[in-house]
Design a protein around this motif. Structure first.
Motif, PDB file in Angstrom:
ATOM      1  N   TRP A 222       0.829  -1.200   0.000  1.00  0.00           N
ATOM      2  CA  TRP A 222       0.000   0.000   0.000  1.00  0.00           C
ATOM      3  C   TRP A 222       0.862   1.248   0.000  1.00  0.00           C
ATOM      4  O   TRP A 222       2.070   1.206   0.266  1.00  0.00           O
ATOM      5  CB  TRP A 222      -0.964   0.011   1.190  1.00  0.00           C
ATOM      6  N   LYS A 224       1.218   4.336   2.082  1.00  0.00           N
ATOM      7  CA  LYS A 224       0.814   4.823   3.395  1.00  0.00           C
ATOM      8  C   LYS A 224       0.640   6.341   3.367  1.00  0.00           C
ATOM      9  O   LYS A 224       1.528   7.066   2.911  1.00  0.00           O
ATOM     10  CB  LYS A 224       1.859   4.439   4.452  1.00  0.00           C
ATOM     11  N   ARG A 226      -0.128   9.694   5.696  1.00  0.00           N
ATOM     12  CA  ARG A 226      -0.204  10.225   7.053  1.00  0.00           C
ATOM     13  C   ARG A 226      -0.220  11.748   7.005  1.00  0.00           C
ATOM     14  O   ARG A 226       0.418  12.357   6.154  1.00  0.00           O
ATOM     15  CB  ARG A 226       0.968   9.732   7.915  1.00  0.00           C
ATOM     16  N   GLU A 235      -2.816   8.782  10.807  1.00  0.00           N
ATOM     17  CA  GLU A 235      -2.876   7.960   9.589  1.00  0.00           C
ATOM     18  C   GLU A 235      -4.179   8.190   8.838  1.00  0.00           C
ATOM     19  O   GLU A 235      -5.261   8.301   9.437  1.00  0.00           O
ATOM     20  CB  GLU A 235      -2.730   6.487   9.957  1.00  0.00           C
ATOM     21  N   SER A 238      -5.334   4.597   2.986  1.00  0.00           N
ATOM     22  CA  SER A 238      -4.171   4.319   2.152  1.00  0.00           C
ATOM     23  C   SER A 238      -4.566   3.650   0.833  1.00  0.00           C
ATOM     24  O   SER A 238      -5.196   2.587   0.845  1.00  0.00           O
ATOM     25  CB  SER A 238      -3.193   3.401   2.898  1.00  0.00           C
TER      26      SER A 238
END
Length: 577
Positions: A222, A224, A226, A235, A238
């Protein structure tokens, strides 16, 4: 039930006018923006609020907060929503048409004592509430929530259970699965509407969260996502790894970077208008094992015009700081780690000093905010225009005030000192933990002690702590252990010591909202100069400064905790980390 739009009643227009008045009174929208929206109403089918949102002048959060305030309705956060529809108490809710709920951004929430609570994004329009009540045969009661939270809940309970991000990811998916080395295919994919919408959604989400940074970090399965909100990483949803190259390429195209170069770090800049805010996005990419990691710093241009009080500096520190800035020559340093607000403080100082009688030149890497009337130079080390070389040219421009983005080496420090000795006021930053550490840092860099004592007027160290959101916060008495551990009685000798506890709400899931500054100001005096000449350590210099009246950052933070601005835990997080 049909999805036809009911004509607006006088009551609807009055309610909308109250919400608009609340937005103007709170400074969330400008009167000129309201006039612009009113001029576009004819033939649009939208009200003023709808047009303000469509024009990008009104954020979801500001809209929801104004509706709740003006119409005296509860504002709910997503964390307060039930886990499931109350079908056992009202089975007729299952028959509500998805299309109607999506069109009006309305969702039934719960049934209590025969009354149906309904979430509304636009509570000034009574039609959706009345229609849902008639369809279910129940009395209804309105509550407000963010439009995106309502849409997500509708999809979860009445649709296929996908979030808005899921839909964007599905639309952006590349069925061909082309290899990321195919630059032309990546360019085409990054220019298609689904990927554009996905990247725009990431930026809009950051604005809604009041984030300062977006981090896109590719991993094996994935990408990610944030957001840094009030200094803490949160977070986000994603996208899958196969979209990493397309998303990164889209951002690089927006920042006018080379999408074919993925082996070297790159820097760029994006200028956008999001929800009425003029934003600069500073973009940085670095290659990692699974692709390019991207960091976007969101720079709100309005921050450059803030004063010291708006930034949160304590009232008893301001007179000394203003006196130092009024001196015609010398060096004033602001220290702290990355992200502690040093540059914003320097901009506040420049805004105060910026008059027609003085010439100000800055050299920065990069120029974060552009200020009218100030000559700002973007350092470019790759072509030889570093801080030191830029400074040599600056002094020949006859400035009164010079701002250096950072003192990184002894050469830059020595030129800054020579500038201060020849009658210039020099402002700059250092990376040290406290004010006394700034002196030790300059000595370690190789600056001669006699030059340091004759030019440095003051060193200020600072941190940013999260502010408690006051309307839902809870007051409590400090425990005996807290009073003893932090010696709170020296700050408040008598009376009950009361602390404030943040509480999650619809305004913020953490109970904190925004940040404020805690600082310590070391002002150079004869005692400190003598200690520096005999090469005293940072500990001794710090003790001498406190004996001369300097309040430490930790004590400044404790005072703000006693005032209910922040918490002791927050002060400890930023001062002892």
């Amino acid at each position: 039930m049909t999805a036809a739009v009911a004509s607006k009643s006088p009551g609807t227009e009055q309610a909308e006018a109250r919400v608009v008045a609340e937005l103007v009174a709170s400074g969330k929208v400008k009167p000129a923006d309201v006039e612009r929206a009113e001029g576009l109403r004819d033939g649009s089918g939208l009200g003023v609020l709808g047009l303000l949102s469509r024009l990008g002048l009104l954020s979801e959060r500001d809209h929801a907060e104004a509706c709740a305030q003006a119409l005296q309705l509860p504002l709910l956060a997503a964390i307060e929503f039930p886990d499931a529809l109350p079908l056992e108490r009202a089975p007729q809710l299952a028959d509500l048409p998805l299309r109607f709920l999506q069109q009006f951004h309305a969702c039934p929430l719960d049934v209590r004592e025969g009354v149906l609570d309904v979430l509304l994004a636009d509570p000034h329009d009574p039609y959706p509430l009345q229609a849902i009540g008639l369809a279910c045969g129940l009395q209804t009661r309105a509550a407000v929530a963010l439009r995106s939270d309502i849409d997500t809940l509708i999809e979860r309970w009445f649709g296929q259970g996908r979030s808005s991000m899921d839909s964007l990811v599905e639309a952006a998916a590349d069925p061909g699965g082309a290899h990321e080395d195919d630059v032309e295919h990546l360019r085409d994919l990054a220019s298609e509407a689904p990927v554009i919408r996905l990247v725009n959604a990431l930026i809009h989400e950051a604005v809604e969260l009041h984030a300062s940074d977006i981090h896109l970090e590719p991993f094996e399965k994935w990408l990610k996502v944030r957001y840094r909100v009030d200094g803490v990483l949160v977070e986000g949803e994603s996208p899958p790894a196969q979209l990493s190259a397309a998303v990164v390429s889209r951002i690089k195209i927006m920042a006018r970077m080379n999408i074919a170069e993925r082996r070297l770090p790159q820097d760029g800049r994006i200028m956008v208008r999001v929800q009425g805010q003029e934003l600069d996005l500073r973009v940085s990419t670095v290659p990692t094992a699974h692709g390019e990691s991207v960091a976007l710093r969101l720079l709100d241009r309005r921050a450059a015009t803030l004063g010291f009080r708006e930034l949160g500096f304590s009232e008893d520190l301001l007179p000394a700081l203003e006196k130092i800035l009024a001196q015609p020559h010398g060096i004033v340093l602001v220290t702290g780690p990355t992200g502690s607000g040093k540059t914003t403080t320097l901009y506040a100082a420049l805004a105060r000093l910026n008059t027609d009688e003085v010439k100000i030149i800055t050299v920065e890497d990069p120029v974060e905010y552009q200020i009218e009337g100030i000559n700002q130079i973007h350092a470019r080390p790759q072509i030889g225009l570093d801080f030191a070389n830029a400074l040599r040219s600056i002094v020949r421009q006859d400035p009164d005030i010079i701002m250096i983005g950072e003192m990184r080496d002894v050469e830059t420090a020595r030129i800054a000192i020579q500038s201060a000795l020849t009658g210039h006021l020099v402002l700059s930053t250092l990376h040290t933990n406290n004010a006394a550490g700034g002196i030790a840092r300059l000595l370690d860099m190789g600056v001669e002690d006699y030059l340091l004592t004759s030019t440095v007027n003051a060193i200020m160290a600072q941190r940013l702590v999260r502010r408690i959101e006051p309307t839902h916060a809870r007051r409590r008495r400090a425990t005996a252990e807290e009073i003893e551990a932090f010696d709170l009685r020296r700050l408040q000798p008598t009376g009950d010591i009361v602390l404030t506890q943040p509480c999650p709400s619809a305004l913020t899931p953490t109970g904190y909202l925004g940040r404020t500054t805690i600082a310590e100001l070391l002002v150079m005096d004869d005692g400190l100069r003598g200690a520096i000449m005999r090469r005293a350590g940072a500990g001794e210099i710090n003790a001498l400064a406190q004996a001369s009246g300097m309040r430490t950052m930790f004590d400044d933070g404790l005072r703000k905790a006693l005032q209910g601005v922040t918490t002791i835990e927050e002060v400890m997080r930023v001062t002892e980390g």
